[in-house]
Each structure stands twice: as C-alpha cells, then as structure tokens.
Design a protein around this motif. Structure first.
Motif, PDB file in Angstrom:
ATOM      1  N   LEU A   6       0.738  -1.158  -0.070  1.00 32.42           N
ATOM      2  CA  LEU A   6      -0.044  -0.044   0.062  1.00 32.42           C
ATOM      3  C   LEU A   6       0.951   1.371  -0.003  1.00 32.42           C
ATOM      4  O   LEU A   6       0.488   2.208  -0.720  1.00 32.42           O
ATOM      5  N   GLU A   9       2.441   1.564  -3.366  1.00 29.25           N
ATOM      6  CA  GLU A   9       1.297   2.006  -4.379  1.00 29.25           C
ATOM      7  C   GLU A   9       1.057   3.637  -4.290  1.00 29.25           C
ATOM      8  O   GLU A   9       0.880   4.487  -5.189  1.00 29.25           O
ATOM      9  N   HIS A  79      -7.110   3.703  -2.039  1.00 22.72           N
ATOM     10  CA  HIS A  79      -6.024   3.484  -2.405  1.00 22.72           C
ATOM     11  C   HIS A  79      -5.472   4.607  -3.378  1.00 22.72           C
ATOM     12  O   HIS A  79      -6.417   5.385  -3.944  1.00 22.72           O
ATOM     13  N   ASP A  99     -10.748   5.890  -3.883  1.00 24.54           N
ATOM     14  CA  ASP A  99      -9.478   5.251  -4.642  1.00 24.54           C
ATOM     15  C   ASP A  99      -9.155   6.545  -5.766  1.00 24.54           C
ATOM     16  O   ASP A  99     -10.257   7.140  -6.156  1.00 24.54           O
TER      17      ASP A  99
END
Length: 191
Positions: A6, A9, A79, A99
C-alpha cells in the motif's frame, strides 16, 4: 493488501500524478503529502487496535506539525490518494475517501455537528478537490467529480459533476448551466 504494498502504491501514485516529480526517490524523500499519507496508514492501524488510540492521535499530531497536513487516524482512505502541496489539508475522523483521489493544498473535509456518528464527508473514486475547497458535514461527493478551488460544499454532489462557488452549486461535466440548489438528487445515484 499488505502495508508495504500500500505504501509503495501511494508512492507510485504521487509520482504518476505530479508532472514536476523527477524521480521516485524525490517523491519518497521530499513530498509532505506522501509522508502524511504514510503516517496516516500507520496511525490508522493503531487507531483500530484496543489501547493504542492515544498513540495514534499523538503520532498524527506530530505528523501535522511536520507536514502541515492533519489526517485523523479514524478516517477511511482508499488506494492511491495524492495530496499535492498539502499544507493546510484537514481530514476529519469520520471522513471516507475513495480510490484515485487528488487533494490540493488547503482542502478541508470537516464536520458541522458534534453529536452525529457520521460528521464528515464521503468522497467517491477519481475525485479532484481543488485548492482551498471546503467540504463540510456528512455529504457525499460522487465518483468522477471535481470540486473547484475555494468552493464550499454543504450538499451532496452527484457523480460526474463539477461543483464551484460559495455555497457550491454544481453541473454535470459538459453541461452549460448549473443545477439549481433546490433540486433533489437521489443519493443512490451519487455512487
């Protein structure tokens, strides 16, 4: 998803969203939005464990001091959030962020009441929140929307819309006129 994946990312999202970024190392070392988000990821884990909420709040306050970005550990963030030039960003405890959201400096996702369980906004996926925007109360900003710089949003904004003004009025992307403020929008359509 594991925490390390994560965090990576988050780093790659910032690198891809900012055309001024010259390297991944630069983003990892110098971007306060990335640092605040990474610390949020840690404090959020602590916030969910019994007996560590105080430590989570302390770490979030220290992070705010160093980055100028206040993210409550109780917030829910998806995300690939990118916080660009993040000074003055505030994300409240019950805020929900989807996200692929982009937040510019001075944005507030704040509450209007102290006695409601859900006091802060819910932001859909692929939303852009312009510099100085204020989204207040338990409102929903639908996916694929944008909130203009310095807009003050106090009502729901449907997906695919652009919101501007004080208080914000909105129109669908490509529409020539804003939708009147008293038009009812079915909340089911906002997602």
């Amino acid at each position: 998803m594991k925490l390390f994946s994560l965090l990576r990312e988050d780093l790659l999202a910032a690198r891809s969203q900012d055309p001024a970024a010259t390297s991944t190392a630069e983003v990892a070392l110098l971007y306060s939005g990335v640092h605040a988000l990474w610390m949020y990821r840690l404090t959020h884990v602590l916030w969910q464990r019994p007996g560590t909420k105080g430590i989570a709040r302390l770490l979030s306050q220290v992070t705010r001091t160093f980055t100028g970005i206040g993210i409550h550990p109780g917030a829910s963030i998806g995300h690939r959030l990118f916080i660009d030039h993040g000074t003055g960003v505030v994300v409240g405890e019950t805020a929900v962020i989807g996200d692929d959201v982009v937040i510019y400096q001075g944005v507030t996702l704040g509450g209007k009441a102290t006695n409601e369980k859900m006091r802060h906004p819910s932001i859909g996926n692929r939303v852009m929140l312009g510099s100085g925007a204020k989204v207040l109360g338990p409102v929903t900003i639908g996916s694929d929307s944008a909130v203009g710089a310095n807009a003050v949003v106090v009502t729901d904004i449907p997906g695919g819309a652009i919101a501007v003004g004080i208080p914000a009025h909105w129109r669908f992307r490509g529409a020539k006129e804003a939708v009147p403020r008293d038009v009812f929008i079915d909340p089911v359509l906002l997602t």
